[in-house]
Design an enzyme around this catalytic site. Structure first.
Site, PDB file in Angstrom:
ATOM      1  N   GLU A   1       0.864  -1.189   0.000  1.00  9.79           N
ATOM      2  CA  GLU A   1       0.000   0.000   0.000  1.00  9.79           C
ATOM      3  C   GLU A   1       0.894   1.229   0.000  1.00  9.79           C
ATOM      4  O   GLU A   1       1.914   1.274   0.681  1.00  9.79           O
ATOM      5  CB  GLU A   1      -0.889   0.000   1.253  1.00  9.79           C
ATOM      6  CG  GLU A   1      -1.849   1.193   1.292  1.00  9.79           C
ATOM      7  CD  GLU A   1      -2.779   1.187   2.515  1.00  9.79           C
ATOM      8  OE1 GLU A   1      -2.407   0.605   3.553  1.00  9.79           O
ATOM      9  OE2 GLU A   1      -3.871   1.773   2.420  1.00  9.79           O
TER      10      GLU A   1
ATOM     11  N   LYS B   1      -9.767   1.997  -2.788  1.00 11.23           N
ATOM     12  CA  LYS B   1     -10.018   1.470  -1.428  1.00 11.23           C
ATOM     13  C   LYS B   1     -11.477   1.723  -1.021  1.00 11.23           C
ATOM     14  O   LYS B   1     -11.943   2.872  -1.011  1.00 11.23           O
ATOM     15  CB  LYS B   1      -9.061   2.147  -0.451  1.00 11.23           C
ATOM     16  CG  LYS B   1      -9.008   1.515   0.927  1.00 11.23           C
ATOM     17  CD  LYS B   1      -7.876   2.151   1.726  1.00 11.23           C
ATOM     18  CE  LYS B   1      -7.600   1.472   3.045  1.00 11.23           C
ATOM     19  NZ  LYS B   1      -6.406   2.053   3.685  1.00 11.23           N
TER      20      LYS B   1
ATOM     21  N   CYS C   1      -5.718  -3.024   2.389  1.00  6.57           N
ATOM     22  CA  CYS C   1      -5.487  -2.873   3.824  1.00  6.57           C
ATOM     23  C   CYS C   1      -6.754  -2.975   4.680  1.00  6.57           C
ATOM     24  O   CYS C   1      -7.230  -4.071   4.927  1.00  6.57           O
ATOM     25  CB  CYS C   1      -4.721  -1.569   4.079  1.00  6.57           C
ATOM     26  SG  CYS C   1      -3.845  -1.639   5.657  1.00  6.57           S
TER      27      CYS C   1
HETATM   28  N1  LIG Z   1      -3.756   1.530   5.844  1.00  3.17           N
HETATM   29  C1  LIG Z   1      -4.720   0.947   6.499  1.00  3.17           C
HETATM   30  O1  LIG Z   1      -5.826   0.779   6.026  1.00  3.17           O
HETATM   31  C2  LIG Z   1      -4.340   0.460   7.867  1.00  3.17           C
HETATM   32  C3  LIG Z   1      -5.333  -0.521   8.431  1.00  3.17           C
HETATM   33  C4  LIG Z   1      -4.988  -0.924   9.813  1.00  3.17           C
HETATM   34  O2  LIG Z   1      -3.918  -0.661  10.325  1.00  3.17           O
HETATM   35  C5  LIG Z   1      -5.977  -1.673  10.550  1.00  3.17           C
HETATM   36  O3  LIG Z   1      -5.741  -1.923  11.733  1.00  3.17           O
HETATM   37  O4  LIG Z   1      -7.031  -2.034  10.005  1.00  3.17           O
END
Ligand SMILES: NC(=O)CCC(=O)C(=O)O
Length: 309
Positions: A71, A141, A186
């Site tokens: 990411e 996203k 993520c």
């Molecule tokens: N960049 C993100 O979306 C981080 C996501 C994350 O750390 C989580 O705990 O979920």
């Protein structure tokens, strides 16, 4: 098979629609060498692009068929950075370099994610490229990372970013066999329904470029990868930036691939590295026959509705 190597080592997007076609993709004995490039990301965009290309070339030279990036691989991860680093999808310096190296090396690439600007809105966007360097999928996203864990971490992607409203899959061909891959970024991995929709669309591999942090990473990163793999009986690959304790947002690292049984195929530590794992997709149908948790869902009692039609 597990190998860990140090680092010093169309234009057609597919916005997927819910469908039950192509069930034959599930039953395959394709074996795919996946490389996860856990890159050291700095604040110089050109350096980040060059580093990504160098690592992709090295991974391809060592036999990878699919290379994944983290990411936000061309920019530090942080809302204040996104507008400065954002690029248009069609004139992206970053993605043009990725497309070129995909065709040069004859490999598939999941180009982590980068901040993009489209019609005046900022997105966190992941693109996939085929062996000809054609863009075959775009995922903005879907679930923005807005968390507040008092005394630990506050992060509000929605201050700057707009959430995507389409899921994305692509078909990957290798050795005259085809699998379908579902994409997330993520925080999207926390949403079991998204993964389940991909499973219902006959994906055998889910890819999540991600940058978990030092609070949620140790607690949830591996847990979520294994949960999505086991509840959907497929492979899951997560690719993080390397941990840099002097950056504003400290990524957890630990890029990994999990098989349908929930076992780790390969896992990185926190340092810059490229890790390789073989995904043997015969395991997907084999496990689904042995433990019919996907097949035996009681759709007469409950069902998952996808409004993204
Ligand atoms: N960049 C993100 O979306 C981080 C996501 C994350 O750390 C989580 O705990 O979920």
């Amino acid at each position: 098979m597990l190998r860990v190597l140090g680092q010093n080592f169309l234009k057609k997007s597919i916005a997927t629609k819910f469908s039950s076609r192509m069930s034959h993709f599930i039953k395959t004995d394709m074996k795919l060498n996946i490389a996860l490039c856990q890159l050291d990301v700095c604040d110089d965009k050109r350096t980040n692009i060059d580093n990504a290309v160098k690592n992709i070339r090295e991974a391809a030279n060592k036999g990878a068929n699919l290379v994944m990036l983290p990411e936000c691989f061309n920019s530090p991860y942080g809302t204040k950075h996104f507008p400065q680093y954002a690029e248009g999808l069609e004139d992206s310096e970053t993605l043009s370099a990725i497309s070129s190296v995909a065709s040069e090396k004859n490999i598939y690439i999941v180009a982590g994610s980068i901040p993009t600007i489209e019609n005046g809105k900022y997105y966190n966007t992941s693109c996939a490229y085929n062996t000809k360097g054609e863009r075959i999928a775009v995922l903005r996203k879907v679930h923005l990372f807005d968390i507040n864990v008092p005394g630990k971490i506050v992060f509000q992607e929605s201050e700057i970013l707009t959430a995507g409203d389409q899921f994305a899959t692509f078909e990957l061909e290798h050795d005259d066999k085809t699998i379908k891959v579902g994409m997330g970024i993520c925080f999207d991995i926390r949403f079991a329904e998204m993964a389940q929709i991909y499973q219902k669309q006959n994906c055998s591999l889910l890819v999540y470029p991600g940058a978990f942090n030092m609070t949620t990473g140790p607690a949830h990163w591996e847990l979520l990868a294994r949960a999505r793999a086991v509840d959907n009986q497929l492979f899951v690959a997560l690719c993080s930036p390397a941990r840099n304790t002097s950056s504003g947002y400290v990524a957890y690292g630990h890029s990994l691939i999990v098989d349908p049984w929930g076992s780790k195929v390969v896992e990185a530590d926190e340092n810059p590295t490229v890790v390789f794992g073989e995904a043997d997709f015969s395991k997907v149908s084999e496990l689904r026959d042995q433990i019919p948790s996907v097949k035996n869902k009681r759709s007469d009692l409950y069902t998952l509705i996808n409004h993204n039609k």
